[in-house]
Scaffold this active site. Structure first.
Site, PDB file in Angstrom:
ATOM      1  N   LYS A   1      -4.049 -35.201  29.655  1.00 41.49           N
ATOM      2  CA  LYS A   1      -4.077 -35.058  31.012  1.00 41.49           C
ATOM      3  C   LYS A   1      -3.579 -33.547  31.085  1.00 41.49           C
ATOM      4  O   LYS A   1      -2.476 -33.448  31.105  1.00 41.49           O
ATOM      5  CB  LYS A   1      -3.128 -36.086  31.581  1.00 41.49           C
TER       6      LYS A   1
ATOM      7  N   GLU B   1     -27.437  -6.468  59.019  1.00 33.47           N
ATOM      8  CA  GLU B   1     -28.019  -5.554  57.945  1.00 33.47           C
ATOM      9  C   GLU B   1     -27.112  -5.930  56.740  1.00 33.47           C
ATOM     10  O   GLU B   1     -27.835  -6.083  55.666  1.00 33.47           O
ATOM     11  CB  GLU B   1     -27.693  -4.108  58.401  1.00 33.47           C
TER      12      GLU B   1
ATOM     13  N   ASP C   1     -25.577  -8.682  55.715  1.00 31.74           N
ATOM     14  CA  ASP C   1     -26.252  -9.910  55.184  1.00 31.74           C
ATOM     15  C   ASP C   1     -27.477  -9.929  54.677  1.00 31.74           C
ATOM     16  O   ASP C   1     -27.860 -10.460  53.559  1.00 31.74           O
ATOM     17  CB  ASP C   1     -26.304 -10.954  56.434  1.00 31.74           C
TER      18      ASP C   1
ATOM     19  N   LYS D   1      -9.970 -43.879  28.395  1.00 36.17           N
ATOM     20  CA  LYS D   1     -11.136 -44.515  28.977  1.00 36.17           C
ATOM     21  C   LYS D   1     -12.214 -44.934  28.334  1.00 36.17           C
ATOM     22  O   LYS D   1     -12.307 -44.715  26.911  1.00 36.17           O
ATOM     23  CB  LYS D   1     -12.142 -42.905  29.601  1.00 36.17           C
TER      24      LYS D   1
ATOM     25  N   GLU E   1     -10.559 -29.745  35.313  1.00 35.80           N
ATOM     26  CA  GLU E   1      -9.099 -29.253  35.737  1.00 35.80           C
ATOM     27  C   GLU E   1      -9.176 -27.791  35.676  1.00 35.80           C
ATOM     28  O   GLU E   1      -9.469 -27.229  34.681  1.00 35.80           O
ATOM     29  CB  GLU E   1      -8.055 -29.993  35.121  1.00 35.80           C
TER      30      GLU E   1
END
EC number: 6.5.1.2
Length: 699
Positions: A128, A45, A47, A301, A185
């Site tokens: 970073k 019930e 759920d 990068k 992050e």
């Protein structure tokens, strides 16, 4: 029974009313279940209520708010985190530490791409962030899953916790790809960290060491409600699986993230030469102390995604990116005291207790001193002002004393000759071959020493030994202090003794019926254990995981090992049998004999074997197609973990190596394979996929 209207037939006003009503019902049921242990509805019930509530939010996104139950409240504390395989591995970055290495990185990229010195090459540079890496999976624009980085190939499902972070959108804005995994992050600002620690201290709870640990611990809470109370933030900077890439450059992708409603770092900049990168690095380094979050370097990068794909990967890192780390930070503070800690094998380890000082945003109050020779060599004395250094997450170390600030009454440190816990003699063992003393001084008290007993119990229940869920270091210390557990046998009789006790474990602080039931179930699940893990759990000196596996493979059963080891006096056939085990020698054989020759250990083993069954080592398949071959696994494995692959190969008679050499017979390569694959091609070594491996071994 109330008949519910189909959600698609509801008007926005009707949906809003039902959403509010369901929210009130679920909140009340959560209170009854979690706080009063008095549920009024069945799991089915409950759920059904949750599914209806979530379906309303999916159909009417405007219902989702900061107060939404799907965002931060009402999720039951998880027993443990489910594992998630990263379809695109979350690999780490290579590190560089000097301006010269920046030039080398750029030159290396140009050489690989065949670009001349004057050819244009754009490279992005961004701070970073010193936090916890996290992957967010969006499908159809909706957040459906979040995972930690883990080992890069397999992480933990932290979806419920990530939904509590207000900066992370549950639905992306604009026209996002059908499938998009955003990497970034999770971090905590300095101001939020300080405020959290004030609340922790006021509540008499543990003070966190630094913002990174606080963020990581907050995200990995089993109860999302705890995470919801922690001020976490997020920066997006990369991506994993994507049904399409909304841009063709790194900078373009980050700009797209921002358009989708994801937070991105404002200090990212496009550079066109090594000199530009170095200038931006030093600019960010100069701003570091002014930022309200921790950074530990700058990431470079290659901007073009097409060039990134051409550059590919080397080992576990991309060839097109690198992290330029900031230098180790130093500070001067007072050495208040030197305390001695006693480990599982009796090793006496000196720890410096310092006047707390902030180094790189982290409050440092302890530092490692290694051993007594190190203290003497550096002439470190209590009362000295000392120079300490901290690099990244490495334990702070003392570089040496500031001699012109040394107090006149400071005396050379005398390392204790007796154990500070049990008073037994502490000695430096002499190597019979070299005649030199061991650098480590050890307590001779053995199991008489409480410190060693506690550490051995921690080892026994640790991850690679019995791996008992819910029986961590703190629980073992408390149980030992309360007289509940003194030997490994006591762990397996705990439930029986608790049933007879007037003071039940569930009534102790920090426990309840559910947690105690889970603990007893976890203990019960370990009554059958592979013999190699059983041997490792005993904590025999010089017998780590590898030697435990060797012993199990050589003798097959624990009874066989015990029979030989108990009679392995110097010069006996049994001693030769031990010494001749692959990878063993006289030192390991002596340690095993000493362990089994000690009567207390024999008594503990007798009691333990009444509670636990060490399962015999599976016989090595001598006729398998890989028997006798040296195999290397590289890249991401999709059908099994690296440990499972290793165990499978060893069971089939193969030797698993960590690197490719002329002795390698076979390389099994998955996605993301880098230098090992190239090395195999260079040496003309057979290389197959994971699927081909499974076909080869018939599994």
């Amino acid at each position: 029974m109330t008949v519910q209207k189909p959600i698609e037939s509801l008007s926005p006003a009707q949906a809003k009313r039902e959403h509010r009503r369901l929210g009130e019902q679920i909140t009340e049921h959560d209170r009854l279940y979690y706080q009063e242990d008095a549920p009024r509805v069945s799991d089915a019930e409950y759920d059904a209520l949750r599914r209806r509530y979530e379906a309303l939010e999916t159909a009417f996104p405007e219902l989702v708010s900061a107060e939404s139950l799907t965002k931060k409240i009402g999720a039951a504390p998880a027993e443990k985190f489910a594992k998630i395989i990263h379809k695109v591995p979350m690999l780490s970055l290579a590190n560089i530490f000097s301006d010269e290495e920046v030039g080398e990185f750029v030159a290396r990229v140009r050489r690989f791409l065949g670009l001349g010195a004057d050819a244009p090459l754009a490279i992005s540079a961004e701070p970073k962030i010193d936090g916890l890496s996290c992957s967010l999976r969006y499908e159809g624009g909706y957040l459906v899953q979040a995972a930690t980085r883990g080992d890069g190939y397999e992480g933990e499902d932290v979806t419920a916790n990530v939904r509590t972070i207000q900066e992370i959108p549950h639905q992306l804005q604009g026209h996002a790809p059908e499938i998009l995994e955003v990497r970034g992050e999770v971090y905590m600002t300095h101001a939020d960290f300080a405020a959290l620690n004030e609340r922790q201290e006021a509540a008499g709870k543990t003070i966190f060491a630094n913002p990174r640990n606080s963020a990581a611990g907050s995200l990995r809470q089993l109860d999302p409600k705890v995470t919801a109370g922690r001020p976490l933030h997020f920066f997006a900077y990369a991506w994993g699986e994507a049904s399409e890439e909304p841009a063709d450059t790194q900078m373009g992708m980050v700009t797209a993230f921002k358009a989708f409603g994801l937070p991105v770092n404002p200090l990212m900049q496009l550079c066109h030469s090594a000199e530009d990168l170095i200038a931006h690095y030093h600019d960010i380094e100069a701003r570091r102390a002014l930022l309200d979050y921790d950074i530990d370097g700058v990431v470079y990068k290659v901007n073009s995604i097409a060039l990134q794909k051409r550059l590919g990967f080397v080992s576990r890192a991309p060839r097109w990116a690198t992290a330029h780390k900031f230098p180790a930070e130093k500070a001067v503070t007072l050495l208040r005291d030197i305390e001695i800690q006693v480990g599982r094998t009796g090793a006496l380890t000196p720890v410096a207790r310092l006047e707390p000082i902030t180094v790189g945003g982290v409050v440092v109050s302890n530092a490692t001193l290694h051993n007594e020779d190190e203290i003497a060599r550096k002439d470190i004395r209590i009362g000295d002002m000392v120079m300490i250094q901290r690099a990244g997450d490495v334990i702070p170390q003392i570089l040496g004393p500031i001699l012109d600030k040394r107090p006149q009454d400071a005396q050379p440190y005398e390392f204790p000759q007796v154990c500070p816990v049990c008073g037994s003699a502490a000695i430096r063992e002499i190597d019979p071959k070299t005649g030199t003393a061991d650098v480590v001084r050890r307590c001779t008290g053995g199991l008489v020493c409480a410190a060693q007993v506690v550490e051995r119990l921690k080892h026994f229940a640790s991850r690679n030994a019995f791996d008992i869920e819910g029986l961590g270091d703190k629980q073992i210390e408390q149980f030992y202090h309360d007289g509940l557990i003194h030997t490994p046998v006591d762990i397996f009789t705990l439930q029986e003794r608790d049933a007879r006790s007037l003071k039940k474990l569930k009534d102790r602080e920090g426990y309840g019926e559910t947690s105690v039931r889970n603990l007893f179930q976890a203990i019960e699940a370990r009554r059958h254990i592979p013999v190699n893990r059983f041997i490792y759990a005993l904590g025999i000196r010089h017998v780590g995981e590898t030697n435990a596996r060797r012993a199990a493979r050589a003798f097959g059963t624990f009874d066989a090992l015990r029979a030989v080891a108990s009679r392995a006096e110097e010069g006996s056939e049994e001693r030769s049998e031990l010494t001749n085990v692959e990878g063993f020698g006289p030192v390991v054989a002596e340690a095993i004999f000493d362990f089994f020759h000690e009567q207390h250990n024999q008594d503990v083993l007798d009691g333990l074997l009444e509670q636990v069954t060490p399962e015999p080592m599976e016989a090595v398949a001598k006729e398998s197609p890989v028997a006798g071959k040296t195999v290397v696994f590289t890249g991401a494995l999709e059908h099994m973990t690296r440990e499972e692959a290793k165990a499978q190969a060893e069971r089939l008679g193969a030797k698993v190596a960590g690197s490719v050499s002329k002795k390698t017979d076979l390389v099994v390569a998955g996605p993301g394979a880098g230098s090992k694959l190239a090395k195999a091609a260079e040496l003309n070594i057979e290389t197959i996929s994971e699927e081909d491996w499974l076909k080869l071994v018939g599994e």
